[in-house]
Design a protein around this motif. Sequence first.
Motif, PDB file in Angstrom:
ATOM      1  N   ALA A 247       0.844  -1.188   0.000  1.00 18.99           N
ATOM      2  CA  ALA A 247       0.000   0.000   0.000  1.00 18.99           C
ATOM      3  C   ALA A 247       0.882   1.240   0.000  1.00 18.99           C
ATOM      4  O   ALA A 247       1.898   1.298   0.704  1.00 18.99           O
ATOM      5  N   VAL A 248       0.503   2.246  -0.803  1.00 19.54           N
ATOM      6  CA  VAL A 248       1.242   3.511  -0.818  1.00 19.54           C
ATOM      7  C   VAL A 248       0.824   4.362   0.364  1.00 19.54           C
ATOM      8  O   VAL A 248       1.642   4.871   1.117  1.00 19.54           O
ATOM      9  N   TRP A 249      -0.488   4.510   0.539  1.00 20.31           N
ATOM     10  CA  TRP A 249      -1.031   5.220   1.696  1.00 20.31           C
ATOM     11  C   TRP A 249      -1.283   4.187   2.781  1.00 20.31           C
ATOM     12  O   TRP A 249      -2.063   3.259   2.593  1.00 20.31           O
ATOM     13  N   ILE A 300     -10.933   6.157   0.319  1.00 18.75           N
ATOM     14  CA  ILE A 300     -12.194   5.412   0.396  1.00 18.75           C
ATOM     15  C   ILE A 300     -11.841   3.961   0.696  1.00 18.75           C
ATOM     16  O   ILE A 300     -11.436   3.194  -0.191  1.00 18.75           O
ATOM     17  N   ASN A 301     -11.965   3.573   1.965  1.00 20.49           N
ATOM     18  CA  ASN A 301     -11.627   2.220   2.388  1.00 20.49           C
ATOM     19  C   ASN A 301     -12.806   1.278   2.206  1.00 20.49           C
ATOM     20  O   ASN A 301     -13.974   1.695   2.151  1.00 20.49           O
ATOM     21  N   ILE A 309      -4.208  -2.080   0.350  1.00 23.12           N
ATOM     22  CA  ILE A 309      -4.033  -2.038  -1.100  1.00 23.12           C
ATOM     23  C   ILE A 309      -5.364  -1.978  -1.839  1.00 23.12           C
ATOM     24  O   ILE A 309      -5.390  -1.669  -3.038  1.00 23.12           O
ATOM     25  N   ASN A 310      -6.463  -2.274  -1.164  1.00 22.89           N
ATOM     26  CA  ASN A 310      -7.780  -2.207  -1.800  1.00 22.89           C
ATOM     27  C   ASN A 310      -8.454  -0.846  -1.621  1.00 22.89           C
ATOM     28  O   ASN A 310      -9.572  -0.634  -2.102  1.00 22.89           O
ATOM     29  N   THR A 311      -7.788   0.073  -0.935  1.00 24.15           N
ATOM     30  CA  THR A 311      -8.336   1.413  -0.741  1.00 24.15           C
ATOM     31  C   THR A 311      -8.322   2.179  -2.056  1.00 24.15           C
ATOM     32  O   THR A 311      -7.374   2.077  -2.838  1.00 24.15           O
ATOM     33  N   LEU A 324      -7.657   6.383  -8.028  1.00 27.18           N
ATOM     34  CA  LEU A 324      -6.453   5.571  -8.076  1.00 27.18           C
ATOM     35  C   LEU A 324      -6.559   4.441  -7.067  1.00 27.18           C
ATOM     36  O   LEU A 324      -7.206   4.587  -6.019  1.00 27.18           O
ATOM     37  N   ARG A 325      -5.929   3.321  -7.385  1.00 31.64           N
ATOM     38  CA  ARG A 325      -5.873   2.233  -6.408  1.00 31.64           C
ATOM     39  C   ARG A 325      -4.608   2.385  -5.585  1.00 31.64           C
ATOM     40  O   ARG A 325      -3.525   2.653  -6.113  1.00 31.64           O
ATOM     41  N   ASN A 326      -4.751   2.224  -4.287  1.00 32.24           N
ATOM     42  CA  ASN A 326      -3.669   2.454  -3.329  1.00 32.24           C
ATOM     43  C   ASN A 326      -2.704   1.266  -3.311  1.00 32.24           C
ATOM     44  O   ASN A 326      -2.572   0.557  -2.321  1.00 32.24           O
ATOM     45  N   ILE A 327      -2.011   1.078  -4.439  1.00 27.30           N
ATOM     46  CA  ILE A 327      -1.160  -0.101  -4.537  1.00 27.30           C
ATOM     47  C   ILE A 327       0.079   0.193  -5.373  1.00 27.30           C
ATOM     48  O   ILE A 327       0.032   0.974  -6.319  1.00 27.30           O
TER      49      ILE A 327
END
Length: 628
Positions: A247-249, A300-301, A309-311, A324-327
């Motif tokens: 996950a980036v964030w 948006i979780n 990573i699914n956020t 964007l996907r948080n991955i």
Amino acid sequence: DIKINRRDVFPKRNLYGGYIGDGYPLCVDLPSNEFLRQGATYQLLGSSPCPELQEAKNCQQKKNSAKALILERGRSHLYNVLCHSSIPAAKCNFRSQVILDRNIPCTGNECSMKRSPTLIQVNEHIFYEYVRMPCVELPFYNNAMKKTIKGKAMCSNPELDGGLPGTSCLIMIKTNDDGNVAIIHHPQNTSDDEIPLHVHHTSPNYFAVSWDGNRFPRPSNKCGRWTCYRDYELNECFCVVTVVENAVWTESKQIHDKEVVDEMLSRMHIASVSPDMFDPGTFAEPIVVFRQDNRIVTLINRAGASTNINTIVKVEVGQKTKYLRNIKSSVFVQNANSSSSDYSFRNPPQFMGLIKQYKRDAHYETDAVLDHYFHHKNTAPFLAIRFIQRFGISNPSPRYVTSVATAFINGAYRHTTTSNSAGTTNTWNFGTGEYGDMEATVAAILLDREARSVILDSDPTHGSLKEPLLKVIGFMRSMKLDLDPVTSPRVVFNVLEAIDQMPHAFPSVFSFFLSDYAPPGPIAVASLVSPETQLYLPTNVIGLLNGLFDIIEYSSSRSNVTNTKDNYDYRHDQKGHRDITIVPSHMEPDDIVNELAMLLTAGRLSAISRQIIKSACQTSIVGSNGVG
């Protein structure tokens, strides 16, 4: 037409060091029953049961048509949308393309489909093709399974292409000294001749990847000090790889440093579909983590989950929104003990699948390439210069080019004028706010002070040289030429042949002249350009002058024409009627000369030339019927 069997299926680099496919969602992330979700697109096939953008075997005859999803009339919500009847049970009003503007519920067999259908049958004679939205695949994935198609075995992504349960498949890469890689598939219990060439260990299909730190195993460094196996005969390194997703964030907290946000967003190359495509309750309440100027970043979780990573990361800039996907998906080279080495690269996206290829995805990839070129940072100024030149200024200033390019990028242009007498200010707004808006671009060209200032007429480097073709057309319009439909077209055709410039007859894709052409002499020395000058060869100049003389002297509405092959003899009729019908506003020689000078030279005729013409004109006035 795109030949799918000749298409390069591997990832392709863009002009910024990324990939064609960056900024698109993953196909595995599409929600279930995406064919019933907002944005789903359907193309009318009519009575043909053969999809146009996806594979359908032996689809020439209806009995061999692709398997269709048959909609239930009266029950299916999709049927009602595709039928588009204003009155229930009335005759359908089929449209060529249908895009769902909202999610619709499934009914009957629509709900039990494991994969989205390709062919939709509305009634006995009408078919639609479901065209999945643009999305990309990642060529490297874990837990690959063996999949056999047409006698050839490959490693499939079980989440996307399925596979044979209970089988395994090893995905490897081979590298060369340039750092390029080729994908190799090793399905379980499979001989070499069963593996297709594009993923075979002898495959020549290398493509570029972004190695972290520009470090990679290669033959010249002993394949990473024996991290990979070296083939001395082929001089290539063979490496086992694994995929690591992070996950980036990592947490949902406020960030106030713009540079930190920019850095995090720069690592997120995979887009996400809109949360609106999913069922209600799929996601928790959005959390705003950054707000500055006109930009808002929201996390948006998934419901009941933390940031992972699914956020989905929602980025709003003004009126524009992207998801964007948080991955960050990375491919690591494994050591001999199956641990990850220090060698890694970003998992590159691709439109074309390694397992199956569709014309649909080739179209999407082509569109993505064109969009990438169109949105390149050089496109706007490049087009701005060309547009300005076509509107009559060969050497626009940097300020002028910047103004037009900005209007092109922002899709908006504001023009303000102030009345000197009343002191009031008037403002006009042009454009829709969309990138590339031509209304805003043309307004920026025509309303700029550099295009409208009469002071600049005194500058000999301002403006542009008129093309020979425009000179001929301008002459005919100024002289109010009344063309005869039989004889006159041939006269004009001969003139255009003489100046080497015919409508719709470009010698190349670059038109009749180059936009950066600078003729030898003072113009080139001053680092200026004069594109139209490229056409003014001595023979063309003589042809232009002779052509204009021919129009004046020989063109008649009622000419006597003698035609022997290409030899045309134009003679005046007995009445002396001419095609030139202009009548001077005043009959004084000075007025006549001034009027013609304005029409034919934009008032730039010198005083000496005016006097010469005036002397000739004094003996050539034909009453009030025109100029002789």
